[in-house]
Design an enzyme around this catalytic site. Sequence first.
Site, PDB file in Angstrom:
ATOM      1  N   THR A 183       5.119   2.367   5.884  1.00  0.00           N
ATOM      2  CA  THR A 183       3.718   1.986   6.094  1.00  0.00           C
ATOM      3  C   THR A 183       3.065   2.978   7.039  1.00  0.00           C
ATOM      4  O   THR A 183       3.672   3.394   8.026  1.00  0.00           O
ATOM      5  CB  THR A 183       3.509   0.556   6.654  1.00  0.00           C
ATOM      6  OG1 THR A 183       2.138   0.432   7.092  1.00  0.00           O
ATOM      7  CG2 THR A 183       4.384   0.227   7.852  1.00  0.00           C
ATOM      8  N   ASP A 195       6.024  -4.765   5.828  1.00  0.00           N
ATOM      9  CA  ASP A 195       6.476  -6.093   6.258  1.00  0.00           C
ATOM     10  C   ASP A 195       6.530  -7.094   5.099  1.00  0.00           C
ATOM     11  O   ASP A 195       7.490  -7.862   4.980  1.00  0.00           O
ATOM     12  CB  ASP A 195       5.601  -6.618   7.402  1.00  0.00           C
ATOM     13  CG  ASP A 195       4.114  -6.591   7.071  1.00  0.00           C
ATOM     14  OD1 ASP A 195       3.727  -6.002   6.038  1.00  0.00           O
ATOM     15  OD2 ASP A 195       3.322  -7.157   7.841  1.00  0.00           O
ATOM     16  N   ARG A 222       4.724 -15.812  -4.460  1.00  0.00           N
ATOM     17  CA  ARG A 222       3.330 -16.294  -4.518  1.00  0.00           C
ATOM     18  C   ARG A 222       2.594 -15.479  -5.578  1.00  0.00           C
ATOM     19  O   ARG A 222       1.624 -14.781  -5.286  1.00  0.00           O
ATOM     20  CB  ARG A 222       2.650 -16.119  -3.144  1.00  0.00           C
ATOM     21  CG  ARG A 222       3.188 -17.042  -2.085  1.00  0.00           C
ATOM     22  CD  ARG A 222       2.345 -16.999  -0.827  1.00  0.00           C
ATOM     23  NE  ARG A 222       2.772 -15.982   0.112  1.00  0.00           N
ATOM     24  CZ  ARG A 222       2.057 -14.932   0.485  1.00  0.00           C
ATOM     25  NH1 ARG A 222       0.846 -14.745  -0.005  1.00  0.00           N
ATOM     26  NH2 ARG A 222       2.524 -14.074   1.361  1.00  0.00           N
ATOM     27  N   GLY A 240      -4.808   0.363   9.961  1.00  0.00           N
ATOM     28  CA  GLY A 240      -3.700  -0.016  10.850  1.00  0.00           C
ATOM     29  C   GLY A 240      -3.433  -1.509  10.862  1.00  0.00           C
ATOM     30  O   GLY A 240      -2.557  -1.992  11.558  1.00  0.00           O
ATOM     31  N   ARG A 241      -4.257  -2.244  10.113  1.00  0.00           N
ATOM     32  CA  ARG A 241      -4.180  -3.711  10.079  1.00  0.00           C
ATOM     33  C   ARG A 241      -4.241  -4.308  11.482  1.00  0.00           C
ATOM     34  O   ARG A 241      -5.157  -3.987  12.217  1.00  0.00           O
ATOM     35  CB  ARG A 241      -2.930  -4.186   9.327  1.00  0.00           C
ATOM     36  CG  ARG A 241      -2.954  -3.808   7.867  1.00  0.00           C
ATOM     37  CD  ARG A 241      -2.012  -4.603   7.030  1.00  0.00           C
ATOM     38  NE  ARG A 241      -2.504  -5.961   6.823  1.00  0.00           N
ATOM     39  CZ  ARG A 241      -3.488  -6.280   5.970  1.00  0.00           C
ATOM     40  NH1 ARG A 241      -4.075  -5.346   5.240  1.00  0.00           N
ATOM     41  NH2 ARG A 241      -3.887  -7.515   5.844  1.00  0.00           N
ATOM     42  N   ASP A 282       3.890  -0.702  11.876  1.00  0.00           N
ATOM     43  CA  ASP A 282       3.942  -2.015  12.537  1.00  0.00           C
ATOM     44  C   ASP A 282       5.188  -2.829  12.188  1.00  0.00           C
ATOM     45  O   ASP A 282       5.213  -4.040  12.371  1.00  0.00           O
ATOM     46  CB  ASP A 282       2.676  -2.822  12.185  1.00  0.00           C
ATOM     47  CG  ASP A 282       2.522  -3.042  10.688  1.00  0.00           C
ATOM     48  OD1 ASP A 282       3.314  -2.481   9.911  1.00  0.00           O
ATOM     49  OD2 ASP A 282       1.608  -3.780  10.288  1.00  0.00           O
ATOM     50  N   GLY A 296       0.839  -1.212   0.000  1.00  0.00           N
ATOM     51  CA  GLY A 296       0.000   0.000   0.000  1.00  0.00           C
ATOM     52  C   GLY A 296       0.865   1.250   0.000  1.00  0.00           C
ATOM     53  O   GLY A 296       1.915   1.272   0.628  1.00  0.00           O
ATOM     54  N   GLY A 344       1.667  -8.577  -5.956  1.00  0.00           N
ATOM     55  CA  GLY A 344       2.792  -8.928  -6.821  1.00  0.00           C
ATOM     56  C   GLY A 344       3.888  -9.665  -6.081  1.00  0.00           C
ATOM     57  O   GLY A 344       5.065  -9.511  -6.392  1.00  0.00           O
ATOM     58  N   ASP A 378       0.927   2.129   8.938  1.00  0.00           N
ATOM     59  CA  ASP A 378       0.547   1.345  10.123  1.00  0.00           C
ATOM     60  C   ASP A 378       1.589   1.367  11.240  1.00  0.00           C
ATOM     61  O   ASP A 378       1.269   1.022  12.378  1.00  0.00           O
ATOM     62  CB  ASP A 378       0.303  -0.127   9.733  1.00  0.00           C
ATOM     63  CG  ASP A 378      -0.713  -0.285   8.625  1.00  0.00           C
ATOM     64  OD1 ASP A 378      -1.545   0.618   8.462  1.00  0.00           O
ATOM     65  OD2 ASP A 378      -0.675  -1.311   7.925  1.00  0.00           O
TER      66      ASP A 378
HETATM   67  O1  F6P Z   1      -0.888  -1.427   5.270  1.00  0.00           O
HETATM   68  C1  F6P Z   1      -1.467  -0.220   4.921  1.00  0.00           C
HETATM   69  C2  F6P Z   1      -2.953  -0.367   4.814  1.00  0.00           C
HETATM   70  O2  F6P Z   1      -3.501   0.875   4.464  1.00  0.00           O
HETATM   71  C3  F6P Z   1      -3.629  -0.978   6.044  1.00  0.00           C
HETATM   72  O3  F6P Z   1      -3.795  -0.053   7.075  1.00  0.00           O
HETATM   73  C4  F6P Z   1      -4.913  -1.493   5.452  1.00  0.00           C
HETATM   74  O4  F6P Z   1      -5.461  -2.566   6.178  1.00  0.00           O
HETATM   75  C5  F6P Z   1      -4.477  -1.963   4.104  1.00  0.00           C
HETATM   76  O5  F6P Z   1      -3.289  -1.270   3.764  1.00  0.00           O
HETATM   77  C6  F6P Z   1      -5.493  -1.723   3.025  1.00  0.00           C
HETATM   78  O6  F6P Z   1      -5.016  -2.228   1.850  1.00  0.00           O
HETATM   79  P1  F6P Z   1      -5.777  -2.063   0.447  1.00  0.00           P
HETATM   80  O7  F6P Z   1      -5.469  -0.682  -0.048  1.00  0.00           O
HETATM   81  O8  F6P Z   1      -5.175  -3.098  -0.389  1.00  0.00           O
HETATM   82  O9  F6P Z   1      -7.228  -2.247   0.715  1.00  0.00           O
END
Ligand code: F6P
Length: 366
Positions: A145, A123, A86, A190-191, A149, A13, A82, A147
């Site tokens: 990120t 990560d 996997r 924030g996952r 994390d 992301g 990507g 997040d």
């Molecule tokens: O890891 C960043 C993040 O924005 C998370 O907070 C969220 O869960 C995820 O990516 C959302 O991803 P996507 O844009 O693929 O829905």
Amino acid sequence: MSTKKIAVTTGGGDAPGLNAVIRAIVISATNRGWECIGIRDGYNGLLQPQQYPRGGTVPLGRESVRGITHLGGTILGTTNRGHPFRYPTPGEDGELVEKDRSDDLVAAIRSRQIDAIIAIGGDGSMAIALGLCQKGLRIVGVPKTIDNDLSGTVRTFGFNTAVSFATACLDRLHSTAEAHRRVMVVEMMGRYAGWIALHAGIAGTADAILIPEIPYDIHKVAAKIKERTRSGRSFSIVVVAEGAHPVGGERLSTGGAIGAAEKLGGIGHQVAAELQEHTGQESRAVVLGHLLRGGSPTSFDRLISLRFGAAAVRALEEGQTECMVALDPPVVRYVPLEEATRRMKSVPLDSDTVLTARDLGVSFGD
Ligand code: F6P
């Protein structure tokens, strides 16, 4: 170890600050006489070059990074579908299946005489970088990120911008919540970690903050709201991290497509409905979602992004590999990729930030 040509990739992301990192890398590298190229959309530019009419890589020179420090997004594009180990690939029946394409990627990198890669990502991207290093590539990672994390670094870039924006949203919600005597429940990304919700929730003076690290009891959150009502405060702000879940319950998720991460979301609306039922007070949910990933990076994020980018180039110059640049105030240092990917960095429950929230009377629903 001589370095003549490096490639830059942005994966997962997007987060505010990606372009600042790219700019710092390109200027620092070209000043050393190195050639710099960018890989489009994570590693897709090398794994599916035919998909790109103008090629899956782009030359990166001084001109290509002018005026981009303050821009959100990434000039290289990104993807979270990507993963080279996997990779989503059509199977015999046309359905997508995951296939290990890491050897194709290594071959593509070698055939372009790329000496080293700077991988900017979270990560997932750092785990990919570790796997590719184990196949012989030279890689330095940069922690990205919203997040926050990632282990090994006190901060990832993008987090400060997300928290600043989320805090500004909470400021705005206060007046409308008060005017209508409502409970406003604000869901934040924030996952599986509660960093954004915790920091924005405290800064934006939320009354309750629900994070994945502290499973909540909705009755305790409702009790906090009723106590406010009794004391004459007829509105409340509740911040909910997307990965939050009740004691004994599961986080809300819509699963994930082949080769993609699990998609979280929906807990804000659930908490709002339950609070309305338990308090009798009108409750509304707001989902900040991808708004947290947009906009111009704050000066804090710009600075650490530029520092990270320049440090990644210095790391390569020093012959480093299989490491990630990391903020360890007041310095930026290098940590092994193995350390950065060993475990997710959760909010420590004994941190002074959590204690501060408790001292200020914030409910975690526990
Ligand atoms: O890891 C960043 C993040 O924005 C998370 O907070 C969220 O869960 C995820 O990516 C959302 O991803 P996507 O844009 O693929 O829905």
